[in-house]
Design an enzyme around this catalytic site. Structure first.
Site, PDB file in Angstrom:
ATOM      1  N   HIS A  51       0.840  -1.189   0.000  1.00  0.00           N
ATOM      2  CA  HIS A  51       0.000   0.000   0.000  1.00  0.00           C
ATOM      3  C   HIS A  51       0.882   1.248   0.000  1.00  0.00           C
ATOM      4  O   HIS A  51       2.093   1.178   0.216  1.00  0.00           O
ATOM      5  CB  HIS A  51      -0.925  -0.010   1.210  1.00  0.00           C
ATOM      6  CG  HIS A  51      -2.041  -1.002   1.098  1.00  0.00           C
ATOM      7  ND1 HIS A  51      -3.079  -1.068   1.997  1.00  0.00           N
ATOM      8  CD2 HIS A  51      -2.286  -1.970   0.167  1.00  0.00           C
ATOM      9  CE1 HIS A  51      -3.916  -2.034   1.645  1.00  0.00           C
ATOM     10  NE2 HIS A  51      -3.447  -2.600   0.533  1.00  0.00           N
ATOM     11  N   GLU A  53       1.257   3.742   2.033  1.00  0.00           N
ATOM     12  CA  GLU A  53       1.957   4.076   3.283  1.00  0.00           C
ATOM     13  C   GLU A  53       3.241   3.263   3.427  1.00  0.00           C
ATOM     14  O   GLU A  53       4.296   3.802   3.788  1.00  0.00           O
ATOM     15  CB  GLU A  53       1.041   3.818   4.490  1.00  0.00           C
ATOM     16  CG  GLU A  53      -0.252   4.626   4.471  1.00  0.00           C
ATOM     17  CD  GLU A  53      -1.408   3.908   3.814  1.00  0.00           C
ATOM     18  OE1 GLU A  53      -2.556   4.134   4.237  1.00  0.00           O
ATOM     19  OE2 GLU A  53      -1.176   3.122   2.867  1.00  0.00           O
ATOM     20  N   CYS A  76      -5.375   1.395   6.437  1.00  0.00           N
ATOM     21  CA  CYS A  76      -6.166   0.210   6.807  1.00  0.00           C
ATOM     22  C   CYS A  76      -5.670  -0.380   8.119  1.00  0.00           C
ATOM     23  O   CYS A  76      -4.484  -0.309   8.447  1.00  0.00           O
ATOM     24  CB  CYS A  76      -6.122  -0.831   5.693  1.00  0.00           C
ATOM     25  SG  CYS A  76      -4.500  -1.539   5.401  1.00  0.00           S
ATOM     26  N   SER A 169     -21.495   2.391 -38.974  1.00  0.00           N
ATOM     27  CA  SER A 169     -21.187   3.345 -37.889  1.00  0.00           C
ATOM     28  C   SER A 169     -19.731   3.798 -37.911  1.00  0.00           C
ATOM     29  O   SER A 169     -19.299   4.511 -37.003  1.00  0.00           O
ATOM     30  CB  SER A 169     -21.488   2.698 -36.523  1.00  0.00           C
ATOM     31  OG  SER A 169     -20.680   1.544 -36.337  1.00  0.00           O
ATOM     32  N   GLY A 291     -24.830  -2.106 -27.057  1.00  0.00           N
ATOM     33  CA  GLY A 291     -25.467  -1.146 -27.942  1.00  0.00           C
ATOM     34  C   GLY A 291     -26.615  -0.403 -27.298  1.00  0.00           C
ATOM     35  O   GLY A 291     -26.722  -0.316 -26.058  1.00  0.00           O
ATOM     36  N   THR A 294     -28.819  -2.142 -24.605  1.00  0.00           N
ATOM     37  CA  THR A 294     -28.092  -2.326 -23.342  1.00  0.00           C
ATOM     38  C   THR A 294     -27.985  -1.008 -22.589  1.00  0.00           C
ATOM     39  O   THR A 294     -28.238  -0.945 -21.378  1.00  0.00           O
ATOM     40  CB  THR A 294     -26.687  -2.905 -23.620  1.00  0.00           C
ATOM     41  OG1 THR A 294     -26.814  -4.174 -24.250  1.00  0.00           O
ATOM     42  CG2 THR A 294     -25.903  -3.058 -22.324  1.00  0.00           C
ATOM     43  N   LEU A 295     -27.655   0.055 -23.297  1.00  0.00           N
ATOM     44  CA  LEU A 295     -27.607   1.385 -22.666  1.00  0.00           C
ATOM     45  C   LEU A 295     -28.972   1.745 -22.099  1.00  0.00           C
ATOM     46  O   LEU A 295     -29.094   2.218 -20.961  1.00  0.00           O
ATOM     47  CB  LEU A 295     -27.167   2.437 -23.687  1.00  0.00           C
ATOM     48  CG  LEU A 295     -25.704   2.383 -24.150  1.00  0.00           C
ATOM     49  CD1 LEU A 295     -25.522   3.224 -25.407  1.00  0.00           C
ATOM     50  CD2 LEU A 295     -24.776   2.864 -23.048  1.00  0.00           C
TER      51      LEU A 295
END
Length: 357
Positions: A51, A53, A76, A169, A291, A294-295
């Site tokens: 970590h 630290e 932690c 596209s 696509g 799903t969005l």
């Protein structure tokens, strides 16, 4: 106070270096200051490694006894993949710890500060807290809302199309915008698309940047239609969400290739259950790219936390290829509105980024 802000900002700068690599852990930076001089610094480089630290103490150029440690998030106090940072700090002789925010993980929240105080170490918490929340928005959402942070990304013409009536596209947005969009993937642990996008575009879904970590590709495929030679299956860093009604032979073939299969008993994969399953897998953030259906399903489920939308000065026309599918809303008043908007230009293309109100 000014020095505290100065050194905490440095911890945030360091923390950002861990982008994409620390999941499901947060990005954290640490700086050790003695007699006004920085004698050590570090950041959490990768999950499983030291970590921030501990790394700062390991790089200290002189004895840290009596020094102040600045850290972007509460140290932690529990054994996880690494030993407790609080124990390491106490043994080092650090005299004071200044951290920007408590850890939202309830296993840690406040316990690190209590342990440091009991050891006689002076502590200060709360300076630049909002900056830390912004940097680690996924980590905070994961622990506070008990689900992954959900961002959606899409690119459209001026009239809201993501393709022509024939499905073409490539490309609505320019190269600069697309390069930036690919780079966004590195900041998320998982990348979600529906099977129709795989079948139509055969995408690679890589971050596209050297030194950046590619996200886990998460494919929503209720019937297991995915071709075994699809580019998205180039390695095993893949989860496929499907249903119990999917072809069992196809399932066995995919499992034999070491792909992770998430099976849902419903006929359709519901977004809340998908997010619950991803949480169990310790996926703290996902970027949903498409696509349109799903969005739309994520929007209908009201589970989006951030939006990236690219627009190009192109008008496509036609009734097909609307960008967002799903059920939608009945009135404009019920539409999702974004706040904290930022704008970024890529020549004649525009990126709008915001958060749902």
């Amino acid at each position: 106070m000014n020095n505290d802000i100065k050194f905490l900002k440095e911890t945030l700068r360091l923390a950002k270096k861990g982008l994409g690599w620390t999941n499901p852990n947060p990005m954290v930076g640490a700086v050790i200051v003695k007699n006004g001089r920085v004698i050590g610094q570090g950041f959490h480089r990768k999950v499983g490694l030291a970590h921030a630290e501990a790394e700062a103490l390991n790089t200290a150029t002189e004895n840290p006894k009596g020094a102040t440690m600045y850290v972007s998030l509460e140290p932690c106090a529990i054994f996880g993949r690494t030993p407790p940072c609080t124990d390491t700090i106490i043994k080092s002789g650090i005299e004071k710890v200044v951290c920007a925010s408590l850890d939202p993980n309830q296993k840690i929240h406040g316990k690190g500060i209590v342990k440091l105080k009991k050891a006689g170490i002076e502590t200060s918490v709360g300076i630049l807290e909002q900056d830390v929340r912004k940097l680690n928005e996924a980590f905070f959402t994961f622990h506070e809302k008990k689900r992954p942070f959900v961002a959606i990304k899409f690119a459209t013409s001026l009239d809201g199309k993501m393709a022509t009536k024939t499905g073409d596209s490539k490309w609505i947005t320019n190269e600069k915008a697309r390069r930036f969009a690919r780079g966004l993937r590195a900041g998320y642990q998982g990348l979600v698309i529906g099977i129709n996008t795989v079948l139509a575009d055969n995408p690679n879904l890589g971050a596209g940047l050297k030194g950046r970590k590619n996200p886990i590709r998460i494919i929503l495929d209720p019937k297991l239609q995915i071709p075994l030679n699809a580019d998205v299956l180039r390695d095993t860093n893949v989860m496929i969400a499907t249903t119990a009604k999917a072809n069992q032979q196809k399932r066995k073939k995919l499992e034999s290739k070491s792909f992770t299969i998430l099976t849902f008993n419903e006929e359709h994969i519901t977004i809340p259950k998908l997010l619950s399953a991803l949480r169990e897998k310790e996926i703290i953030s996902i970027l949903v790219e498409g696509g349109g259906e799903t969005l739309g399903n994520f929007i209908d489920a009201k589970t989006i936390d951030k939006v990236y939308t690219f627009q190009a000065p192109v008008i496509i026309g036609g009734r097909k290829a609307a960008c967002i599918g799903g059920k939608g809303v009945e009135t404009v008043k019920k539409a999702i509105r974004l706040k904290n908007i930022t704008l970024k230009k890529f020549d004649d293309n525009l990126l709008i980024t915001g958060y749902p109100e």
